[in-house]
Design an enzyme around this catalytic site. Structure first.
Site, PDB file in Angstrom:
ATOM      1  N   GLY A  19       0.827  -1.207   0.000  1.00  0.00           N
ATOM      2  CA  GLY A  19       0.000   0.000   0.000  1.00  0.00           C
ATOM      3  C   GLY A  19       0.854   1.247   0.000  1.00  0.00           C
ATOM      4  N   GLY A  21       0.663   5.350   1.164  1.00  0.00           N
ATOM      5  CA  GLY A  21      -0.081   6.327   1.945  1.00  0.00           C
ATOM      6  C   GLY A  21       0.525   7.707   1.860  1.00  0.00           C
ATOM      7  N   GLY A  22      -0.134   8.647   2.529  1.00  0.00           N
ATOM      8  CA  GLY A  22       0.339  10.017   2.513  1.00  0.00           C
ATOM      9  C   GLY A  22       1.621  10.213   3.289  1.00  0.00           C
ATOM     10  CG  MET A  23       3.838   9.534   7.583  1.00  0.00           C
ATOM     11  SD  MET A  23       3.385   9.351   9.327  1.00  0.00           S
ATOM     12  CE  MET A  23       3.118   7.588   9.435  1.00  0.00           C
ATOM     13  CB  ALA A  24       4.883   5.461   5.717  1.00  0.00           C
ATOM     14  CG  ASN A  25       5.150   4.446  -0.140  1.00  0.00           C
ATOM     15  OD1 ASN A  25       4.044   4.974  -0.149  1.00  0.00           O
ATOM     16  ND2 ASN A  25       6.159   4.912  -0.843  1.00  0.00           N
ATOM     17  CB  VAL A  26       2.722  -0.689   3.908  1.00  0.00           C
ATOM     18  CG1 VAL A  26       2.864  -2.001   4.680  1.00  0.00           C
ATOM     19  CG2 VAL A  26       2.330   0.430   4.864  1.00  0.00           C
ATOM     20  CE  LYS A  41       2.558   2.297   8.326  1.00  0.00           C
ATOM     21  NZ  LYS A  41       1.482   2.878   9.164  1.00  0.00           N
ATOM     22  CG  ASP A 135      -7.378   7.558  11.487  1.00  0.00           C
ATOM     23  OD1 ASP A 135      -8.569   7.841  11.215  1.00  0.00           O
ATOM     24  OD2 ASP A 135      -6.515   7.384  10.621  1.00  0.00           O
TER      25      ASP A 135
END
Length: 659
Positions: A19, A21-26, A41, A135
């Site tokens: 995946g 994301g806005g902060m990190a990639n997994v 992550k 969240d």
């Protein structure tokens, strides 16, 4: 983005992207020490110099690592690679709760309670450690193949003793699950998480979130001002106590909610008991929150400025003055009903035009078919009809070439609102396939087996006294080896039956099980036979000795026949193959012999790895056409070596590394 195969921190080999994301990639990775799959992550490269993002990433690692619970994703390792922070977590092989609801709704009530019990148990521990998630939503709740829940993404979690939790004008999280006090940027407490948990139960029961809207502001306003829609009105079979759990958890005032996740779990666990069947509808005791303004970050609601009484009086005097001086105003007063009618008609026409334009703008669009297009072309095609590209996901495909679109989510042909996001599934090509054993099979059956798996098949005919005509004597790629079909050609040596001219040149085969590979090669060379070598692990046969042979011992074969032997690799070690070398040997027609018995180019392959010496022949065969090979190497102790000899000349000699 991190490339596949990259060894992170000298330990975690990147396998695939899970995946972005806005902060990190997994990423999905392999722990090469413990031999297990993990999720890694990694902070995005463009954000590693932003202090706030880095602090949030570190806070997630700290918050999660302090929470040891079977229903919370476990942090296994934290580190940096060339200055890039990363966090290693257990890999959960399964869907998130949002996808599970979408696929399985409506859910059995007992299953809903089972799922929520796991979530509440985990959050009870988090709250006990004074960690608030902030969240909670189905997208952050994972489910493995056995139905076990794992809560993830504590990226915006905070401890109750941190100052940041009391900051105003700051709301973080998904607005569909956000508590009213959180949308106002007010004090975030454990009850804020409980509100989100109440929305999650609502979605588990109904399949939908309680509030939707055209913007985040409108959704937040509904959470703050409107009552949660009745579940029992949608489905009268839902017990009132179960609806009461939702109503109490989602009360507008935090004082009306459960005091703890454990209290909520205890109430939920008894909600289906017959003794509570006649329970009245839950009513909050503190009433609705009377705050008039909801402040959300990055939200810009329209500003309304009301005139003061003094300003109104001044305006009234001015209007009176102009009324007395204006004949137009006098006419207006004389024919006021007619003017009111005209004004109303104008407003109606303008409203109708706005509705038509807005409806056209938000009209449904049929998702175009972008299968087999490149990512760029698919993106252009989707954007040309008013859609946007969402997540890019990768997976193997035996029918779609690497880099091309396999499918979209939602699927092509579905109708969707203009401006919505479409996820793309991109092919990584065919996955690794285990080569079947087709020796002894009739040629047509063998070809059908191999071509069904995507292999290209080449036929080579050869006399044989032991194998019936039109049956497979041997195959160029050994059985059980894992290769990529799209890159592999398999040559089948097919029996032509006995050679009538070879009656006086028959050779009786000894039992090669007592031979080493070197001794078997010497016997084959002495008697004009071709040795086809494959290998396998064996805990009973010493490494380098023959496990089995075909044809069987005692069989008489003519000179020039191919003998297949399986050589022991010794006992299987902890780790299987670590590298596969793909290459092609081209055919050169230098022989003037055009007879049916022409053997073609003589190819000998030598390899060096943890189990083979470069001094021994690994594969010995003849080719009459360009041939692809996939050779497995086991390389725990450094690089290996590959040498290919064609008709006595070395055509390939290179080192092989585990990339």
């Amino acid at each position: 983005m991190i490339n596949k195969g990259y060894l992170l921190g000298d330990r975690y080999r990147i396998i695939d992207t899970l995946g972005e994301g806005g902060m990190a990639n997994v990423y999905l990775a392999e722990d090469i020490i413990l031999q297990r799959k993990v999720a890694v992550k990694i902070l995005r490269l463009d954000l590693q110099k932003e202090p706030q993002t880095l602090a949030r990433f570190q806070r997630e690692a700290l918050a999660t690592s302090e929470l040891s619970h079977p229903n919370i994703v476990m942090v296994l390792d934290v580190g940096t690679d060339h200055g890039l922070p990363y966090m290693v977590m257990e890999y959960v092989d399964g869907p998130d709760l949002k996808e599970y609801i979408r696929t399985n709704s409506p859910l059995n009530l007992g299953n809903i309670i089972k799922i929520m019990d796991q979530i509440l148990s985990a959050m009870s521990l988090a709250h006990k450690h004074n960690v608030i998630h902030r969240d909670l939503k189905p997208q952050n709740i994972l489910m493995d193949k056995h139905g076990n829940i794992k809560i993830a993404d504590f990226g915006i979690a905070v401890a109750l003793n941190q100052n940041s939790v009391t900051q105003t004008n700051s709301a973080i999280g998904s607005v569909h699950y956000m508590s009213p006090e959180q949308t106002r940027g007010g004090l975030v407490t454990k009850q804020s998480d409980i509100y989100s948990l109440g929305i999650i139960i609502y979605e588990l029961i109904t399949g939908n979130v309680p509030f939707n809207g055209d913007s985040a502001v409108s959704i937040a306003l509904k959470h703050a001002q409107e009552p949660i829609p009745s579940i029992r009105k949608q489905d009268p079979n839902i017990p009132q106590p179960l609806e009461n759990v939702v109503l109490k958890a989602t009360a507008k005032d935090p004082r009306d909610r459960y005091n703890s996740a454990k209290e909520m779990k205890d109430d939920l666990d008894t909600s289906l008991e017959p003794g509570r069947a006649n329970e009245p509808v839950f009513k909050p005791t503190h009433g609705n929150n009377d705050d008039e303004t909801i402040i959300l970050p990055n939200f810009k609601p329209s500003r309304v400025v009301e005139k003061t009484d003094a300003e109104n009086r001044t305006q009234d005097k001015t209007n009176d003055y102009h009324k007395n001086r204006s004949s137009f105003t006098q006419a207006l007063r004389k024919y006021k009903w007619w003017w009111l009618f005209v004004g109303f008609a104008a407003i109606l026409i303008i409203g109708l035009m706005f509705f038509v334009l807005n409806n056209n703008k938000n009209s449904d669009i049929r998702i175009p078919d972008v299968t087999n297009l490149s990512e760029k072309k698919a993106r252009n095609k989707l954007e040309s009809v008013g859609l946007k590209v969402g997540k890019i996901k990768h997976r193997n495909s035996d029918s779609i070439d690497r880099g091309k679109v396999i499918e979209t989510a939602p699927v092509a042909g579905s109708e969707i609102k203009r401006g919505r996001y479409i996820d793309l599934y991109i092919s990584d090509g065919a996955g690794m396939v285990q080569v079947p054993d087709v020796t002894g099979d009739e040629y047509g059956i063998a070809v059908q087996k191999l071509e069904k798996l995507g292999f290209e098949v080449i036929r080579e005919n050869q006399f044989s006294s032991s194998v019936p005509p039109d049956h497979v004597i041997s195959q160029s790629v050994a059985a059980d080896v894992e290769v990529k079909p799209e890159q592999t050609t398999i040559t089948l040596v097919i029996s032509k039956g006995k050679n009538p001219r070879s009656k006086h040149h028959m050779i009786k085969l000894p039992d090669l099980k007592d031979y080493s590979l070197k001794q078997a090669q010497e016997f084959a060379h002495k008697h004009g036979l071709t040795l086809q070598v494959s290998s396998a692990y064996s805990s009973k046969v010493k490494k380098g000795m023959i496990i089995s042979m075909s044809p069987a011992a005692g069989t008489q074969v003519p000179r020039g026949s191919t003998i297949s032997v399986n050589v022991s690799e010794g006992a299987k070690k902890e780790r299987d193959l670590t590298a596969i070398k793909n290459f092609t040997v081209s055919y050169e027609d230098n022989d003037e012999d055009d007879s049916d018995n022409k053997r073609g180019n003589h190819v000998q392959i030598y390899i060096a790895d943890d189990n083979h010496s470069i001094d021994n022949i690994y594969r010995d065969l003849y080719i009459k056409k360009d041939m692809n090979f996939s050779i497995p190497f086991e390389l725990r102790d450094g690089p290996g070596q590959l040498k290919v000899v064609r008709d006595g000349q070395v055509i390939l000699n290179e080192k092989v590394k585990n990339d």
